[in-house]
Design a protein around this motif. Structure first.
Motif, PDB file in Angstrom:
ATOM      1  N   SER A 142      -4.182  14.693  14.353  1.00  0.00           N
ATOM      2  CA  SER A 142      -4.014  15.923  13.568  1.00  0.00           C
ATOM      3  C   SER A 142      -2.536  16.275  13.380  1.00  0.00           C
ATOM      4  O   SER A 142      -2.138  16.840  12.374  1.00  0.00           O
ATOM      5  CB  SER A 142      -4.746  17.074  14.242  1.00  0.00           C
ATOM      6  N   LEU A 143      -1.728  15.888  14.365  1.00  0.00           N
ATOM      7  CA  LEU A 143      -0.300  16.213  14.320  1.00  0.00           C
ATOM      8  C   LEU A 143       0.405  15.623  13.090  1.00  0.00           C
ATOM      9  O   LEU A 143       1.333  16.196  12.549  1.00  0.00           O
ATOM     10  CB  LEU A 143       0.360  15.667  15.594  1.00  0.00           C
ATOM     11  N   PHE A 164      -6.826  -1.075  -5.708  1.00  0.00           N
ATOM     12  CA  PHE A 164      -8.028  -0.410  -5.198  1.00  0.00           C
ATOM     13  C   PHE A 164      -7.619   0.547  -4.089  1.00  0.00           C
ATOM     14  O   PHE A 164      -6.444   0.642  -3.746  1.00  0.00           O
ATOM     15  CB  PHE A 164      -9.059  -1.441  -4.719  1.00  0.00           C
ATOM     16  N   LYS A 165      -8.597   1.268  -3.581  1.00  0.00           N
ATOM     17  CA  LYS A 165      -8.296   2.257  -2.551  1.00  0.00           C
ATOM     18  C   LYS A 165      -8.947   1.879  -1.238  1.00  0.00           C
ATOM     19  O   LYS A 165     -10.016   1.273  -1.207  1.00  0.00           O
ATOM     20  CB  LYS A 165      -8.796   3.637  -2.992  1.00  0.00           C
ATOM     21  N   VAL A 166      -8.289   2.225  -0.155  1.00  0.00           N
ATOM     22  CA  VAL A 166      -8.858   2.010   1.177  1.00  0.00           C
ATOM     23  C   VAL A 166      -8.824   3.339   1.910  1.00  0.00           C
ATOM     24  O   VAL A 166      -7.779   3.984   2.009  1.00  0.00           O
ATOM     25  CB  VAL A 166      -8.059   0.950   1.977  1.00  0.00           C
ATOM     26  N   LYS A 167      -9.973   3.742   2.388  1.00  0.00           N
ATOM     27  CA  LYS A 167     -10.069   4.985   3.157  1.00  0.00           C
ATOM     28  C   LYS A 167      -9.867   4.660   4.635  1.00  0.00           C
ATOM     29  O   LYS A 167     -10.552   3.792   5.174  1.00  0.00           O
ATOM     30  CB  LYS A 167     -11.464   5.589   2.967  1.00  0.00           C
ATOM     31  N   ASN A 168      -8.943   5.364   5.281  1.00  0.00           N
ATOM     32  CA  ASN A 168      -8.699   5.116   6.709  1.00  0.00           C
ATOM     33  C   ASN A 168      -9.976   5.238   7.517  1.00  0.00           C
ATOM     34  O   ASN A 168     -10.263   4.419   8.381  1.00  0.00           O
ATOM     35  CB  ASN A 168      -7.678   6.118   7.244  1.00  0.00           C
ATOM     36  N   ALA A 169     -10.750   6.284   7.221  1.00  0.00           N
ATOM     37  CA  ALA A 169     -11.951   6.572   8.013  1.00  0.00           C
ATOM     38  C   ALA A 169     -12.972   5.436   7.907  1.00  0.00           C
ATOM     39  O   ALA A 169     -13.693   5.158   8.861  1.00  0.00           O
ATOM     40  CB  ALA A 169     -12.566   7.885   7.567  1.00  0.00           C
ATOM     41  N   ASP A 170     -13.022   4.758   6.750  1.00  0.00           N
ATOM     42  CA  ASP A 170     -13.969   3.650   6.562  1.00  0.00           C
ATOM     43  C   ASP A 170     -13.737   2.520   7.551  1.00  0.00           C
ATOM     44  O   ASP A 170     -14.631   1.741   7.846  1.00  0.00           O
ATOM     45  CB  ASP A 170     -13.840   3.071   5.146  1.00  0.00           C
ATOM     46  N   HIS A 171     -12.506   2.417   8.020  1.00  0.00           N
ATOM     47  CA  HIS A 171     -12.172   1.321   8.934  1.00  0.00           C
ATOM     48  C   HIS A 171     -11.823   1.843  10.327  1.00  0.00           C
ATOM     49  O   HIS A 171     -11.103   1.182  11.069  1.00  0.00           O
ATOM     50  CB  HIS A 171     -11.042   0.481   8.342  1.00  0.00           C
ATOM     51  N   LYS A 172     -12.292   3.036  10.624  1.00  0.00           N
ATOM     52  CA  LYS A 172     -12.091   3.659  11.944  1.00  0.00           C
ATOM     53  C   LYS A 172     -10.602   3.711  12.331  1.00  0.00           C
ATOM     54  O   LYS A 172     -10.243   3.476  13.479  1.00  0.00           O
ATOM     55  CB  LYS A 172     -12.885   2.904  13.025  1.00  0.00           C
ATOM     56  N   ILE A 180       0.055  11.646   6.354  1.00  0.00           N
ATOM     57  CA  ILE A 180      -0.586  10.369   6.033  1.00  0.00           C
ATOM     58  C   ILE A 180      -1.826  10.644   5.189  1.00  0.00           C
ATOM     59  O   ILE A 180      -2.695  11.423   5.587  1.00  0.00           O
ATOM     60  CB  ILE A 180      -0.962   9.606   7.322  1.00  0.00           C
ATOM     61  N   ALA A 181      -1.897  10.008   4.028  1.00  0.00           N
ATOM     62  CA  ALA A 181      -3.016  10.227   3.113  1.00  0.00           C
ATOM     63  C   ALA A 181      -4.313   9.681   3.709  1.00  0.00           C
ATOM     64  O   ALA A 181      -4.297   8.712   4.454  1.00  0.00           O
ATOM     65  CB  ALA A 181      -2.726   9.562   1.782  1.00  0.00           C
ATOM     66  N   GLU A 182      -5.440  10.325   3.352  1.00  0.00           N
ATOM     67  CA  GLU A 182      -6.743   9.857   3.843  1.00  0.00           C
ATOM     68  C   GLU A 182      -7.132   8.549   3.170  1.00  0.00           C
ATOM     69  O   GLU A 182      -7.878   7.750   3.714  1.00  0.00           O
ATOM     70  CB  GLU A 182      -7.821  10.896   3.547  1.00  0.00           C
ATOM     71  N   GLU A 183      -6.621   8.379   1.960  1.00  0.00           N
ATOM     72  CA  GLU A 183      -6.971   7.221   1.159  1.00  0.00           C
ATOM     73  C   GLU A 183      -5.680   6.553   0.697  1.00  0.00           C
ATOM     74  O   GLU A 183      -4.800   7.220   0.167  1.00  0.00           O
ATOM     75  CB  GLU A 183      -7.772   7.684  -0.050  1.00  0.00           C
ATOM     76  N   PHE A 191       0.840  -1.191   0.000  1.00  0.00           N
ATOM     77  CA  PHE A 191       0.000   0.000   0.000  1.00  0.00           C
ATOM     78  C   PHE A 191       0.880   1.247   0.000  1.00  0.00           C
ATOM     79  O   PHE A 191       2.027   1.218   0.440  1.00  0.00           O
ATOM     80  CB  PHE A 191      -0.971   0.005   1.176  1.00  0.00           C
ATOM     81  N   PHE A 192       0.327   2.309  -0.539  1.00  0.00           N
ATOM     82  CA  PHE A 192       1.063   3.563  -0.649  1.00  0.00           C
ATOM     83  C   PHE A 192       0.229   4.692  -0.083  1.00  0.00           C
ATOM     84  O   PHE A 192      -0.969   4.766  -0.327  1.00  0.00           O
ATOM     85  CB  PHE A 192       1.388   3.868  -2.107  1.00  0.00           C
ATOM     86  N   SER A 193       0.883   5.535   0.664  1.00  0.00           N
ATOM     87  CA  SER A 193       0.242   6.756   1.143  1.00  0.00           C
ATOM     88  C   SER A 193       1.053   7.905   0.568  1.00  0.00           C
ATOM     89  O   SER A 193       2.249   8.012   0.825  1.00  0.00           O
ATOM     90  CB  SER A 193       0.273   6.768   2.670  1.00  0.00           C
ATOM     91  N   LYS A 194       0.411   8.739  -0.238  1.00  0.00           N
ATOM     92  CA  LYS A 194       1.144   9.839  -0.871  1.00  0.00           C
ATOM     93  C   LYS A 194       0.621  11.175  -0.372  1.00  0.00           C
ATOM     94  O   LYS A 194      -0.559  11.463  -0.489  1.00  0.00           O
ATOM     95  CB  LYS A 194       0.984   9.756  -2.390  1.00  0.00           C
ATOM     96  N   THR A 195       1.513  11.961   0.193  1.00  0.00           N
ATOM     97  CA  THR A 195       1.182  13.337   0.542  1.00  0.00           C
ATOM     98  C   THR A 195       2.360  14.193   0.091  1.00  0.00           C
ATOM     99  O   THR A 195       3.459  13.670  -0.112  1.00  0.00           O
ATOM    100  CB  THR A 195       0.991  13.525   2.062  1.00  0.00           C
ATOM    101  N   PRO A 196       2.157  15.497  -0.061  1.00  0.00           N
ATOM    102  CA  PRO A 196       3.283  16.348  -0.474  1.00  0.00           C
ATOM    103  C   PRO A 196       4.458  16.251   0.499  1.00  0.00           C
ATOM    104  O   PRO A 196       5.612  16.406   0.117  1.00  0.00           O
ATOM    105  CB  PRO A 196       2.670  17.755  -0.454  1.00  0.00           C
TER     106      PRO A 196
END
Lengths: 303, 185
Positions: free
Chosen positions: B161-162, B148-156, B167-170, B34-39
């Motif tokens: 915030s720090l 496919f994509k996995v949303k962090n929020a979908d799996h609690k 960390i990407a949301e998806e 899995f990959f999390s991409k943020t600037p």
């Protein structure tokens, strides 16, 4: 014959039932393996003393440790909570393997260099059918006091500068929130202040960590000595047992540990045998450890 | 009477070999990354010990991954992944089970675009998902590829915030598995 018939029909039935078994059952069973428990403590130290944690292979940990002056020394605003009398230890830890870590440090108190080694003998495991209940590590160090000898007319030996510490670290993460540790310790000083002072001091370190939030923990650490408890400094101040209470705050690559303790020393020989602060009369110091981890592991870098 | 018994016994044996050797395909070394991409930061975790089973008759497919097997270049991230986000001691496995919707015959060689409808369980939270992928049947092996994509929020999976900017949301997930006929027990 009827029995045999019944039996064979049964076998056939079982076979058919087996085929309809959920695909998941087998996979879940296959993945039920014992794995090492993670993050028993947040840092390689509970507060000042060692925890069972190492840093990983090819990872470098840079530590900046500070202990301020005793809070009772001045009005808090005059020395800013002891900030003006702070002592420092800078240190590097490096993971040679995931189980073996080596470190060097330099303390401003007594101009001490220290070299240390920590080895994970056993890891606590979870998730398997049979799990190992305890993390066991060995920690050893040598400290070199590089201050000018007080009496230059004497025959002074280099070996007189050396002192050693050996610890057996026994830790257990009881659940998601609570980890406890027992640390039998022996400190050996090659040269002691008085003839009557024992060269070897034994202590039984006790430590605990309590998770408050995902990124913060409350830690307690106590090192009662088992012998030499009536020793005093040259000026007649009694040595006390080290006690610290601290918080871990974790922010990504940093672990920030903020603590109150009664010792100015940041290596075992010092804080276990030479602590003089008394919690009972506010001989307590503010302090912090800041650690930053760097990865030099290029092999597992994914393309 | 003996004849009946023999027939039954033969049938039992046949059922056993038939079901275990030709219907089920398995891999214990599937690659899931899995990959999390943020600037600010790219984070990637990868495992090659994911397990998967495919039933070519019912067209059911199942994946089970031990979360702790995900490897990160930075071991501190790996510890955080397991301790703070996946809570791997509480929820050791990530699980997907679904059924291929297209009525294809997986015994016939070829490449098929498939849609798999099923349940994805990560961090102890189950989500109904429809995931697309490619299945290639060739040389007695079945290759499964999917992104496919996995949303962090979908799996609690809560991101403090720090570190929310790192960390990407998806997350992008890729799956690559080569399944072979499951050997009879």
């Amino acid at each position: 014959m009827k029995k045999i018939l019944l039996l064979s029909s049964l076998i056939l039935l079982v076979n058919m039932a087996w085929a309809q078994d959920d695909l998941l059952d087998e996979l879940v069973l296959e993945n039920k393996k014992a794995t090492p428990v993670l993050a028993t403590f947040k840092g390689t130290r509970i507060i000042t003393g060692q925890s069972n944690e190492n840093i990983s292979k090819k990872h470098l940990n840079f530590l900046v440790l500070h202990r301020f002056g005793e809070l009772k020394d001045d009005a808090w605003y005059y020395s800013l909570l002891g900030f003006d009398n702070a002592t420092v230890r800078l240190a590097f830890d490096y993971g040679i393997t995931d189980k073996l870590m080596v470190g060097v440090g330099r303390s401003s108190v007594l101009k001490v260099y220290d070299m240390n080694i920590k080895y994970k003998i056993a890891q606590q495991t979870v998730g398997g059918k049979r799990n190992f209940p305890l993390a066991i590590s060995y920690y050893g160090n040598v400290a070199i006091d590089t201050k000018t000898f007080p009496d230059l007319t004497r025959n002074n030996y280099f070996t007189s500068r050396l002192s050693f510490c050996h610890q057996l670290i026994l830790a257990r993460k009881f659940n998601d929130k609570v980890s406890l540790q027992i640390t039998p310790t022996v400190v050996h000083r090659n040269l002691v202040e008085k003839k009557s002072t024992p060269n070897d001091i034994f202590a039984l370190g006790l430590g605990g960590s309590f998770k408050i939030t995902r990124s913060t923990r409350l830690n307690i650490e106590y090192y009662p000595r088992l012998n030499g408890t009536d020793e005093k400094t040259k000026s007649g101040v009694a040595y006390t047992d080290y006690l610290g209470i601290g918080f871990d705050i974790e922010t990504g690559g940093h672990v920030f540990q903020l603590m109150f303790s009664n010792s100015t020393y940041m290596y075992e020989q010092g804080f276990i045998t030479q602590t003089t602060g008394k919690w009972s009369d506010f001989g307590v110091r503010l302090g912090f450890n800041l650690s930053r981890t760097f990865s030099f592991d290029n092999e597992t870098k994914h393309k | 009477m003996k004849k009946i018994f023999l027939t039954l016994a033969a049938l039992s044996t046949l059922a056993l070999t038939n079901l275990s050797a030709q219907v089920l395909y398995k891999a214990s070394n599937a690659e899931v990354a899995f990959f999390s991409k943020t600037p600010l930061e790219n984070i990637d975790g990868k495992t090659n010990t994911a397990t998967t089973l495919l039933n070519v008759e019912t067209r059911e497919v199942a994946f089970v991954i031990q979360n702790i097997s995900f490897n990160f270049p930075n071991k501190l991230m790996q510890e955080h992944f397991n301790e703070k986000y996946m809570e791997s001691e509480k929820f050791p496995l990530s699980i997907f089970k679904g059924t291929i919707q297209e009525k294809i015959d997986l015994k016939v060689a070829g490449t098929y675009k498939v849609t798999v409808k099923g349940k994805l369980n990560i961090h102890g939270v189950e989500q109904e998902r429809t995931i697309t992928g490619t299945i290639t049947v060739a040389d007695g092996k079945i290759t499964v590829n999917s992104t496919f994509k996995v949303k962090n929020a979908d799996h609690k999976i809560e991101i403090p915030s720090l570190v929310a900017t790192k960390i990407a949301e998806e997350l992008d997930v890729t799956v690559n598995a080569v399944l072979v006929p499951k050997a009879a027990k």
